[in-house]
Design an enzyme around this catalytic site. Structure first.
Site, PDB file in Angstrom:
ATOM      1  N   LYS A  73      83.034   9.185  15.041  1.00 12.54           N
ATOM      2  CA  LYS A  73      82.515   9.716  16.315  1.00 12.54           C
ATOM      3  C   LYS A  73      81.872   8.576  17.110  1.00 12.54           C
ATOM      4  O   LYS A  73      82.341   7.453  17.033  1.00 12.54           O
ATOM      5  CB  LYS A  73      81.562  10.883  16.059  1.00 12.54           C
ATOM      6  CG  LYS A  73      82.193  11.925  15.139  1.00 12.54           C
ATOM      7  CD  LYS A  73      81.435  13.213  15.054  1.00 12.54           C
ATOM      8  CE  LYS A  73      82.179  14.149  14.108  1.00 12.54           C
ATOM      9  NZ  LYS A  73      81.592  15.493  14.084  1.00 12.54           N
ATOM     10  N   GLY A 120      83.525  13.637   8.824  1.00  9.69           N
ATOM     11  CA  GLY A 120      82.812  12.900   9.867  1.00  9.69           C
ATOM     12  C   GLY A 120      81.591  12.230   9.267  1.00  9.69           C
ATOM     13  O   GLY A 120      81.625  11.058   8.901  1.00  9.69           O
ATOM     14  N   GLY A 121      80.517  12.997   9.127  1.00  9.95           N
ATOM     15  CA  GLY A 121      79.259  12.462   8.595  1.00  9.95           C
ATOM     16  C   GLY A 121      79.424  11.686   7.298  1.00  9.95           C
ATOM     17  O   GLY A 121      78.814  10.625   7.113  1.00  9.95           O
ATOM     18  N   GLU A 164      89.724  22.511  11.944  1.00  8.66           N
ATOM     19  CA  GLU A 164      88.282  22.296  11.871  1.00  8.66           C
ATOM     20  C   GLU A 164      87.545  23.461  12.528  1.00  8.66           C
ATOM     21  O   GLU A 164      87.438  23.515  13.757  1.00  8.66           O
ATOM     22  CB  GLU A 164      87.907  21.007  12.611  1.00  8.66           C
ATOM     23  CG  GLU A 164      88.566  19.760  12.051  1.00  8.66           C
ATOM     24  CD  GLU A 164      87.782  18.518  12.430  1.00  8.66           C
ATOM     25  OE1 GLU A 164      87.224  17.887  11.524  1.00  8.66           O
ATOM     26  OE2 GLU A 164      87.700  18.194  13.617  1.00  8.66           O
ATOM     27  N   GLY A 208      79.637  19.292  11.208  1.00  9.61           N
ATOM     28  CA  GLY A 208      78.292  18.721  11.229  1.00  9.61           C
ATOM     29  C   GLY A 208      77.197  19.682  10.785  1.00  9.61           C
ATOM     30  O   GLY A 208      76.017  19.374  10.916  1.00  9.61           O
ATOM     31  N   SER A 241      82.206  19.428   7.467  1.00 11.57           N
ATOM     32  CA  SER A 241      81.250  19.298   6.364  1.00 11.57           C
ATOM     33  C   SER A 241      81.913  19.019   5.008  1.00 11.57           C
ATOM     34  O   SER A 241      81.467  19.536   3.976  1.00 11.57           O
ATOM     35  CB  SER A 241      80.348  20.535   6.294  1.00 11.57           C
ATOM     36  OG  SER A 241      79.587  20.641   7.483  1.00 11.57           O
ATOM     37  N   HIS A 243      89.789  17.095  19.383  1.00  6.71           N
ATOM     38  CA  HIS A 243      88.605  17.399  18.566  1.00  6.71           C
ATOM     39  C   HIS A 243      87.719  18.410  19.309  1.00  6.71           C
ATOM     40  O   HIS A 243      87.619  18.362  20.536  1.00  6.71           O
ATOM     41  CB  HIS A 243      87.828  16.112  18.276  1.00  6.71           C
ATOM     42  CG  HIS A 243      86.777  16.294  17.225  1.00  6.71           C
ATOM     43  ND1 HIS A 243      85.566  16.895  17.492  1.00  6.71           N
ATOM     44  CD2 HIS A 243      86.770  15.996  15.913  1.00  6.71           C
ATOM     45  CE1 HIS A 243      84.861  16.939  16.378  1.00  6.71           C
ATOM     46  NE2 HIS A 243      85.561  16.404  15.404  1.00  6.71           N
TER      47      HIS A 243
HETATM   48  P1  PGA Z   1      81.609  16.569   9.698  1.00  5.42           P
HETATM   49  O1  PGA Z   1      82.589  16.263  10.951  1.00  5.42           O
HETATM   50  O2  PGA Z   1      82.349  16.122   8.464  1.00  5.42           O
HETATM   51  O3  PGA Z   1      80.400  15.726   9.966  1.00  5.42           O
HETATM   52  O4  PGA Z   1      81.350  18.014   9.690  1.00  5.42           O
HETATM   53  C1  PGA Z   1      83.946  16.536  10.891  1.00  5.42           C
HETATM   54  C2  PGA Z   1      84.567  16.316  12.240  1.00  5.42           C
HETATM   55  O5  PGA Z   1      83.942  16.649  13.249  1.00  5.42           O
HETATM   56  O6  PGA Z   1      85.688  15.819  12.358  1.00  5.42           O
END
Ligand code: PGA
Length: 224
Positions: A11, A205-206, A148, A154, A184, A99
């Site tokens: 991101k 993501g995270g 997603e 997130g 997540s 996204h």
């Molecule tokens: P996340 O993000 O793993 O932090 O939930 C995933 C994404 O938005 O692609």
């Protein structure tokens, strides 16, 4: 053996120094414990970091393929602040399009996203297209679909692997493309998603922001 795709999405994060730090420490972890050959690692990075990341991946001989997180809906031209797909071709093999954050915060509509896919596919980028459910339009030219659910992004609350499998199956019935799950994903839940028959990878993501966390996450996948 099932080929698995892990797509890290940074991101809008990291300074130049932090990018160098991430790749150098990831390289030393890979040196200690190699990535399994059936896992393909893709990193979706901010535009400004792509040249440096490309250089580091080459220098450190890392098995990582780069992706952009977005591209312009327009070709090259008088579009101040935009990055056209053709400008990305020297740096990345993939482009993430659609996204939820782009749809919700930047008001990208199905029509805009279809233009982005068209431009990317036209110049040979493989498109990873994100959808929040099984019904959202998936344009022609997409190579891989990322399911997603918005509430899972997130939030620390991932979908259950069986629910994600149901949606992945529906998506595959519609478009017959590989489907990855995002929202997540962490080292504890990753393997359960990978075990699902219609889920071919994940989009953390995270959990991709820290090199050690990302390495642990990849190593938590068991061969199928
Ligand atoms: P996340 O993000 O793993 O932090 O939930 C995933 C994404 O938005 O692609």
């Amino acid at each position: 053996m099932k080929p698995i795709t892990v797509i890290g999405n940074w991101k809008s994060n990291k300074t130049r120094a932090e990018v160098s730090e991430w790749f150098n420490s990831f390289a030393s972890l890979v040196h200690q414990q190699q990535l399994p050959s059936y896992i393909r690692v893709i990193l979706a990075l901010p535009f400004v970091h792509l040249p440096l990341a490309q250089h580091l991946i080459q220098d450190l001989s890392l098995p990582i393929t780069l992706a952009a997180q977005n591209c312009s809906a327009y070709d090259q031209g008088a579009y101040t602040g935009e990055i056209a797909a053709a400008m990305l071709k020297d740096y990345v093999s993939y482009c993430l399009i659609g996204h939820s954050e782009r749809r919700l915060l930047f008001h990208e509509t199905d029509d805009i996203l279809a233009e982005k896919v068209r431009n990317s596919a036209h110049i040979g980028l493989r498109v990873i297209f994100c959808v929040p459910d099984a019904e959202t339009a998936i344009p022609k030219g997409v190579s891989l679909v990322a399911y997603e659910p918005v509430w899972a992004i997130g939030s620390g609350k991932a979908a259950s692997p069986t629910d994600a499998q149901l949606i992945a199956e529906k998506i595959r019935e519609r478009v017959n493309l590989p489907v990855v799950y995002g929202g997540s994903v962490n080292a504890e839940n990753i393997d359960a998603f990978i075990q699902m028959p219609d889920i071919t990878g994940v989009l953390p993501g995270g959990a991709s922001l820290n090199s050690a966390t990302f390495h642990t996450l990849i190593q938590a996948i068991h061969e199928i």
